[in-house]
Motif scaffolding. Structure first.
Motif, mmCIF file in Angstrom:
data_model
loop_
_atom_site.group_PDB
_atom_site.id
_atom_site.type_symbol
_atom_site.label_atom_id
_atom_site.label_comp_id
_atom_site.label_asym_id
_atom_site.label_seq_id
_atom_site.Cartn_x
_atom_site.Cartn_y
_atom_site.Cartn_z
ATOM 1 N N GLU A 83 0.841 -1.199 0.000
ATOM 2 C CA GLU A 83 0.000 0.000 0.000
ATOM 3 C C GLU A 83 0.877 1.251 0.000
ATOM 4 O O GLU A 83 1.925 1.261 0.655
ATOM 5 C CB GLU A 83 -0.888 0.047 1.237
ATOM 6 C CG GLU A 83 -1.749 -1.168 1.475
ATOM 7 C CD GLU A 83 -2.594 -0.984 2.722
ATOM 8 O OE1 GLU A 83 -3.746 -0.556 2.593
ATOM 9 O OE2 GLU A 83 -2.096 -1.269 3.824
ATOM 10 N N PRO A 84 0.451 2.318 -0.668
ATOM 11 C CA PRO A 84 1.207 3.574 -0.558
ATOM 12 C C PRO A 84 1.183 4.141 0.860
ATOM 13 O O PRO A 84 2.172 4.708 1.326
ATOM 14 C CB PRO A 84 0.531 4.500 -1.565
ATOM 15 C CG PRO A 84 -0.793 3.880 -1.853
ATOM 16 C CD PRO A 84 -0.663 2.412 -1.627
ATOM 17 N N VAL A 85 0.047 4.000 1.543
ATOM 18 C CA VAL A 85 -0.099 4.355 2.960
ATOM 19 C C VAL A 85 -1.046 3.338 3.582
ATOM 20 O O VAL A 85 -1.811 2.690 2.869
ATOM 21 C CB VAL A 85 -0.653 5.795 3.152
ATOM 22 C CG1 VAL A 85 0.334 6.831 2.652
ATOM 23 C CG2 VAL A 85 -2.003 5.955 2.458
ATOM 24 N N PRO A 86 -1.029 3.162 4.905
ATOM 25 C CA PRO A 86 -1.892 2.152 5.522
ATOM 26 C C PRO A 86 -3.378 2.448 5.330
ATOM 27 O O PRO A 86 -3.805 3.604 5.308
ATOM 28 C CB PRO A 86 -1.515 2.226 7.009
ATOM 29 C CG PRO A 86 -0.159 2.832 7.034
ATOM 30 C CD PRO A 86 -0.127 3.790 5.884
ATOM 31 N N SER A 87 -4.169 1.382 5.190
ATOM 32 C CA SER A 87 -5.632 1.473 5.174
ATOM 33 C C SER A 87 -6.176 0.523 6.239
ATOM 34 O O SER A 87 -5.411 -0.252 6.840
ATOM 35 C CB SER A 87 -6.182 1.108 3.792
ATOM 36 O OG SER A 87 -5.898 -0.257 3.488
ATOM 37 N N ARG A 88 -7.475 0.553 6.470
ATOM 38 C CA ARG A 88 -8.061 -0.269 7.532
ATOM 39 C C ARG A 88 -7.679 -1.741 7.369
ATOM 40 O O ARG A 88 -7.630 -2.266 6.260
ATOM 41 C CB ARG A 88 -9.571 -0.072 7.601
ATOM 42 C CG ARG A 88 -10.332 -0.430 6.360
ATOM 43 C CD ARG A 88 -11.829 -0.116 6.484
ATOM 44 N NE ARG A 88 -12.103 1.312 6.620
ATOM 45 C CZ ARG A 88 -13.329 1.834 6.664
ATOM 46 N NH1 ARG A 88 -14.396 1.052 6.572
ATOM 47 N NH2 ARG A 88 -13.502 3.134 6.788
ATOM 48 N N ASP A 89 -7.417 -2.405 8.493
ATOM 49 C CA ASP A 89 -6.814 -3.738 8.450
ATOM 50 C C ASP A 89 -7.688 -4.830 9.064
ATOM 51 O O ASP A 89 -7.174 -5.835 9.576
ATOM 52 C CB ASP A 89 -5.444 -3.719 9.149
ATOM 53 C CG ASP A 89 -5.544 -3.438 10.656
ATOM 54 O OD1 ASP A 89 -6.661 -3.177 11.157
ATOM 55 O OD2 ASP A 89 -4.498 -3.494 11.329
ATOM 56 N N HIS A 90 -9.006 -4.663 8.994
ATOM 57 C CA HIS A 90 -9.902 -5.655 9.599
ATOM 58 C C HIS A 90 -9.739 -7.039 8.976
ATOM 59 O O HIS A 90 -9.793 -8.054 9.670
ATOM 60 C CB HIS A 90 -11.357 -5.203 9.466
ATOM 61 C CG HIS A 90 -11.620 -3.846 10.029
ATOM 62 N ND1 HIS A 90 -11.282 -3.501 11.311
ATOM 63 C CD2 HIS A 90 -12.191 -2.740 9.483
ATOM 64 C CE1 HIS A 90 -11.632 -2.246 11.533
ATOM 65 N NE2 HIS A 90 -12.174 -1.760 10.440
ATOM 66 N N THR A 91 -9.554 -7.093 7.669
ATOM 67 C CA THR A 91 -9.401 -8.391 7.010
ATOM 68 C C THR A 91 -8.188 -9.130 7.562
ATOM 69 O O THR A 91 -8.266 -10.329 7.886
ATOM 70 C CB THR A 91 -9.259 -8.200 5.485
ATOM 71 O OG1 THR A 91 -10.457 -7.630 4.978
ATOM 72 C CG2 THR A 91 -9.001 -9.531 4.795
ATOM 73 N N GLU A 92 -7.068 -8.438 7.688
ATOM 74 C CA GLU A 92 -5.864 -9.071 8.184
ATOM 75 C C GLU A 92 -6.059 -9.610 9.597
ATOM 76 O O GLU A 92 -5.629 -10.723 9.924
ATOM 77 C CB GLU A 92 -4.693 -8.073 8.189
ATOM 78 C CG GLU A 92 -4.302 -7.574 6.792
ATOM 79 C CD GLU A 92 -4.935 -6.256 6.416
ATOM 80 O OE1 GLU A 92 -4.196 -5.286 6.193
ATOM 81 O OE2 GLU A 92 -6.179 -6.204 6.348
ATOM 82 N N ARG A 93 -6.715 -8.843 10.447
ATOM 83 C CA ARG A 93 -6.911 -9.272 11.838
ATOM 84 C C ARG A 93 -7.805 -10.503 11.917
ATOM 85 O O ARG A 93 -7.556 -11.414 12.719
ATOM 86 C CB ARG A 93 -7.501 -8.123 12.656
ATOM 87 C CG ARG A 93 -6.520 -6.977 12.873
ATOM 88 C CD ARG A 93 -7.186 -5.818 13.598
ATOM 89 N NE ARG A 93 -6.320 -4.648 13.630
ATOM 90 C CZ ARG A 93 -5.864 -4.075 14.736
ATOM 91 N NH1 ARG A 93 -6.169 -4.580 15.916
ATOM 92 N NH2 ARG A 93 -5.094 -3.008 14.672
ATOM 93 N N MET A 94 -8.856 -10.548 11.091
ATOM 94 C CA MET A 94 -9.742 -11.712 11.130
ATOM 95 C C MET A 94 -9.070 -12.948 10.538
ATOM 96 O O MET A 94 -9.263 -14.060 11.023
ATOM 97 C CB MET A 94 -11.054 -11.397 10.413
ATOM 98 C CG MET A 94 -11.999 -10.572 11.280
ATOM 99 S SD MET A 94 -13.644 -10.378 10.556
ATOM 100 C CE MET A 94 -13.354 -8.967 9.530
#
Length: 440
Positions: free
Chosen positions: A194-205
């Motif tokens: 990613e160029p900058v971070p975005s929401r990471d709910h998928t990764e956490r689940m």
């Protein structure tokens, strides 16, 4: 507040707002939880699932793909098909107005070898581009055919996928999640940068489900999985819905609110930090950014104390946009009441939401007395200390409807919101919740 027509609600100026408000369950997490439940091999219990129009579209789509969905009073139980065994579907999978469903689901479907699926939705969905997910999925081996090579309805034919190292042209949690879903069944290790971070709910689940993920800077790497092992998931309160209470509490004089149980994930608290920078009183425990290494599972939650306070203008820079993308219309509203100028830059993604939110926010707030100008990638607001009031149209966009409501509570003359029923997409009890704050 008073209803003057079936879908028109008037929000009069509020003397003050006081009390406790519990935001509805998180829409983004509810979508993802339902999809992961359908991919899992064993039953998954989802507690505090959002019961709203968009998330119902996701449950219906999972049923079409062969999952069994049982709705109980306080939870949803999904008995999925497994990662590689989504059912064949006759006809179209209807995503309704759910852009998250439209962009995430193809990642899973791309790995269903030799099966073809067609996705379509309402008139708004047909204006929302899918080329950003088509590019990486084609690179992984799937076939995508879209209207004008860019819009729904579109079809995905699954294949044996190969892992890729993909750099997103624009930070997007939806595109990132789509590629990660495909990576679950691809040969090798998939990397999304990613160029900058975005929401990471998928990764956490996915981490909860036992998938091997690592974060290195702004890159996420994922190795394919044989199965997802999930017992239960609990959905926290939606920070994007809580944002409307925060904005109202900061704007309406003499207000004091407690927002309970809101998600505090650092990739979703950009709006709170912007409000604090503008001088708004918002107190609560927010998660610190996560560093490199294995992705931490689970979602932090917090209670937020909110109070009215004088505001000053600010500049929202491009790197802040993904962490506050759904709340940026509220930044425009706050800017109307702030001293000085408020500028949002790098937010061109707003033009591809349920509506062109840059154009419609500018048009709507200008109609209420704001001094606001659109730019290609955001807007510039000159604070005048308040808003006159008037009428605003939601154009079927839930966030524009609720923006108009908060504007009415803080305005001089009140605001009539035409199409207030659009709020049901993410916040079905919005009007009732805010009426209760007035009565207290």
């Amino acid at each position: 507040m008073s209803k003057s027509a079936a879908t028109t609600v008037r929000f009069d100026p509020a003397g003050r707002l006081k009390g406790t408000i519990v935001p509805p369950p998180d829409k983004s997490i509810s979508h993802r939880a339902a999809m992961l439940g359908a991919m899992a091999s064993e039953p998954v219990v989802i507690r505090n699932y959002l019961e709203a129009a968009d998330t119902t579209s996701t449950l219906n789509a999972m049923v079409r793909l062969g999952a069994l969905v049982e709705r109980r009073p306080d939870e949803v139980v999904i008995r999925g098909t497994g990662l590689r065994e989504a059912g064949e579907v006759d006809g179209v999978i209807d995503v309704g107005n759910a852009g998250t469903l439209m962009r995430l689901l193809p990642g899973w479907l791309a790995g269903q070898k030799d099966r073809t699926y067609t996705l379509d939705g309402d008139s708004s969905i047909r204006k929302r581009p899918v080329d950003r997910i088509a590019v990486p999925l084609r690179e992984m081996g799937a076939s995508i055919e879209a209207t004008d090579d860019r819009y729904p309805p579109f079809s995905i034919t699954g294949a044996r996928l190969r892992a890729i190292d993909y750099t997103l042209p624009v930070a997007s949690a939806q595109v990132k999640s789509c590629v990660l879903f495909a990576g679950l069944v691809a040969d090798g290790t998939t990397i999304v940068r990613e160029p900058v971070p975005s929401r990471d709910h998928t990764e956490r689940m996915l981490a909860i489900a036992g998938v091997s993920l690592r974060r290195e800077g702004n890159a996420i790497s994922l190795t394919n999985a044989d199965e997802l092992v999930l017992d239960e998931l609990t959905v926290p309160g939606d920070p994007s819905s809580a944002a409307f209470a925060i904005a109202a509490g900061v704007l309406v004089p003499k207000s004091r609110l407690l927002v309970k149980g809101s998600g505090a994930n650092w990739t979703r608290t950009g709006f709170v930090k912007i409000v604090q920078r503008m001088g708004g009183v918002v107190l609560g425990e927010l998660e610190d950014p996560q560093g490199d290494g294995p992705v931490s599972p689970g979602e932090p939650i917090t209670d937020l104390d909110v109070a009215h306070g004088p505001l000053v203008g600010t500049v929202v820079e491009p790197h802040e946009v993904p962490l506050a993308i759904d709340e940026l219309p509220l930044v425009a509203l706050l800017g109307c009441f702030a001293e000085g100028e408020t500028v949002v830059r790098g937010a061109q993604e707003l033009r591809f939401k349920e509506s062109d939110r840059i154009a419609l926010v500018v048009e709507g707030l200008r109609g209420l007395g704001a001094e606001i100008e659109a730019t290609d990638d955001g807007f510039v607001v000159t604070g005048t200390g308040g808003l006159r009031g008037g009428t605003i149209h939601s154009h079927g966009d839930h966030r524009l409807a609720m923006l108009g409501a908060v504007a009415g509570l803080a305005s001089d003359e009140g605001v009539e919101v035409v199409g207030m029923d659009a709020a049901a997409v993410s916040y079905p009890t919005f009007t009732e919740d805010f009426t209760a704050l007035l009565r207290r």
